[in-house]
Design a protein around this motif. Structure first.
Motif, PDB file in Angstrom:
ATOM      1  N   UNK A 114     -16.428  27.087 -32.978  1.00  0.00           N
ATOM      2  CA  UNK A 114     -16.798  26.516 -34.268  1.00  0.00           C
ATOM      3  C   UNK A 114     -16.006  27.204 -35.373  1.00  0.00           C
ATOM      4  N   UNK A 115     -15.663  26.434 -36.412  1.00  0.00           N
ATOM      5  CA  UNK A 115     -14.941  27.011 -37.540  1.00  0.00           C
ATOM      6  C   UNK A 115     -14.049  26.014 -38.225  1.00  0.00           C
ATOM      7  N   UNK A 116     -13.206  26.559 -39.099  1.00  0.00           N
ATOM      8  CA  UNK A 116     -12.264  25.750 -39.865  1.00  0.00           C
ATOM      9  C   UNK A 116     -10.891  25.830 -39.225  1.00  0.00           C
ATOM     10  N   UNK A 117     -10.239  24.678 -39.117  1.00  0.00           N
ATOM     11  CA  UNK A 117      -8.915  24.597 -38.505  1.00  0.00           C
ATOM     12  C   UNK A 117      -8.012  23.747 -39.384  1.00  0.00           C
ATOM     13  N   UNK A 118      -6.728  24.068 -39.352  1.00  0.00           N
ATOM     14  CA  UNK A 118      -5.774  23.262 -40.107  1.00  0.00           C
ATOM     15  C   UNK A 118      -4.474  23.112 -39.329  1.00  0.00           C
ATOM     16  N   UNK A 119      -3.804  21.992 -39.595  1.00  0.00           N
ATOM     17  CA  UNK A 119      -2.519  21.708 -38.963  1.00  0.00           C
ATOM     18  C   UNK A 119      -1.785  20.689 -39.821  1.00  0.00           C
ATOM     19  N   UNK A 120      -0.486  20.639 -39.644  1.00  0.00           N
ATOM     20  CA  UNK A 120       0.336  19.658 -40.339  1.00  0.00           C
ATOM     21  C   UNK A 120       0.871  18.686 -39.305  1.00  0.00           C
ATOM     22  N   UNK A 121       0.645  17.411 -39.557  1.00  0.00           N
ATOM     23  CA  UNK A 121       1.128  16.369 -38.656  1.00  0.00           C
ATOM     24  C   UNK A 121       2.219  15.563 -39.318  1.00  0.00           C
ATOM     25  N   UNK A 122       3.189  15.137 -38.542  1.00  0.00           N
ATOM     26  CA  UNK A 122       4.291  14.356 -39.110  1.00  0.00           C
ATOM     27  C   UNK A 122       4.325  12.964 -38.486  1.00  0.00           C
ATOM     28  N   UNK A 123       4.994  12.062 -39.187  1.00  0.00           N
ATOM     29  CA  UNK A 123       5.119  10.684 -38.734  1.00  0.00           C
ATOM     30  C   UNK A 123       6.338  10.050 -39.387  1.00  0.00           C
ATOM     31  N   UNK A 124       6.802   8.960 -38.801  1.00  0.00           N
ATOM     32  CA  UNK A 124       7.989   8.271 -39.294  1.00  0.00           C
ATOM     33  C   UNK A 124       7.616   7.077 -40.169  1.00  0.00           C
ATOM     34  N   UNK A 125       8.366   6.905 -41.252  1.00  0.00           N
ATOM     35  CA  UNK A 125       8.241   5.737 -42.118  1.00  0.00           C
ATOM     36  C   UNK A 125       9.638   5.158 -42.301  1.00  0.00           C
ATOM     37  N   UNK A 126       9.736   3.963 -42.862  1.00  0.00           N
ATOM     38  CA  UNK A 126      11.071   3.434 -43.153  1.00  0.00           C
ATOM     39  C   UNK A 126      11.864   4.355 -44.090  1.00  0.00           C
ATOM     40  N   UNK A 127      11.162   5.143 -44.898  1.00  0.00           N
ATOM     41  CA  UNK A 127      11.820   6.070 -45.826  1.00  0.00           C
ATOM     42  C   UNK A 127      12.126   7.429 -45.229  1.00  0.00           C
ATOM     43  N   UNK A 128      11.771   7.652 -43.964  1.00  0.00           N
ATOM     44  CA  UNK A 128      12.041   8.938 -43.320  1.00  0.00           C
ATOM     45  C   UNK A 128      10.772   9.599 -42.818  1.00  0.00           C
ATOM     46  N   UNK A 129      10.896  10.843 -42.406  1.00  0.00           N
ATOM     47  CA  UNK A 129       9.762  11.595 -41.867  1.00  0.00           C
ATOM     48  C   UNK A 129       8.862  12.058 -43.002  1.00  0.00           C
ATOM     49  N   UNK A 130       7.570  11.849 -42.822  1.00  0.00           N
ATOM     50  CA  UNK A 130       6.560  12.288 -43.784  1.00  0.00           C
ATOM     51  C   UNK A 130       5.574  13.200 -43.055  1.00  0.00           C
ATOM     52  N   UNK A 131       4.755  13.916 -43.824  1.00  0.00           N
ATOM     53  CA  UNK A 131       3.750  14.769 -43.189  1.00  0.00           C
ATOM     54  C   UNK A 131       2.481  14.825 -44.021  1.00  0.00           C
ATOM     55  N   UNK A 132       1.398  15.203 -43.335  1.00  0.00           N
ATOM     56  CA  UNK A 132       0.106  15.403 -43.989  1.00  0.00           C
ATOM     57  C   UNK A 132      -0.507  16.701 -43.463  1.00  0.00           C
TER      58      UNK A 132
END
Length: 156
Positions: free
Chosen positions: A61-79
């Motif tokens: 249990x706890x707080x977790x974080x990560x950055x995920x990336x994905x492709x768009x027509x404008x290039x690679x984006x992330x959240x």
């Protein structure tokens, strides 16, 4: 007449041999690919299989974080994705921050951010299958990528 009869079986035999050789080559070429696909499940399938084989999935249990990336027509984006998990894998809080710098990606990430809580809070992290949130479909790819990383980090 006899000569014509002799050629016919020879041509037929050659055709059969060519067909058999083609079939054997096709089977040899396709065989390893089929095995490879079956032996390499997707990350979410691995998490589901892991949870199913262990009964109820166990998490720290706890707080977790990560950055995920994905492709768009404008290039690679992330959240950036932050979740708070209970020991049974239930998400009690989620926050998504997009990293787009303008354009359509920024608009779609904002829409996704505004609707994701309603989609995932109270659900088990291993049961998530986010596809489209508030009209944003590509951002979910980055979100799912981050969730896969969090599952790996959080499993006890």
């Amino acid at each position: 007449m006899q000569g014509a009869t002799m050629e016919r079986p020879t041509a037929r035999t050659a055709l059969y041999a060519a067909t058999a050789a083609s079939t054997a080559l096709l089977a040899a070429a396709c065989g390893p690919q089929t095995e490879q696909v079956e032996s390499a499940p997707s990350p979410s399938a691995s998490a589901e299989a892991k949870g199913a084989s262990e009964g109820a999935a166990s998490f720290s249990a706890g707080d977790y974080e990560a950055t995920g990336s994905y492709q768009t027509p404008g290039g690679t984006q992330s959240v950036d994705v932050e979740v708070t998990l209970e020991a049974d894998g239930t998400i009690t809080d989620v926050e998504v921050d997009g990293n787009a710098e303008g354009g359509n990606s920024e608009q779609f990430q904002e829409k996704f951010e505004s609707g994701i809580e309603a989609e995932v809070e109270g659900k088990k992290i291993t049961e998530l299958s986010v596809d489209k949130v508030s009209g944003s479909s590509l951002t979910s790819g980055g979100f799912n990528d981050a969730i896969t990383q969090i599952i790996d980090d959080a499993q006890a």
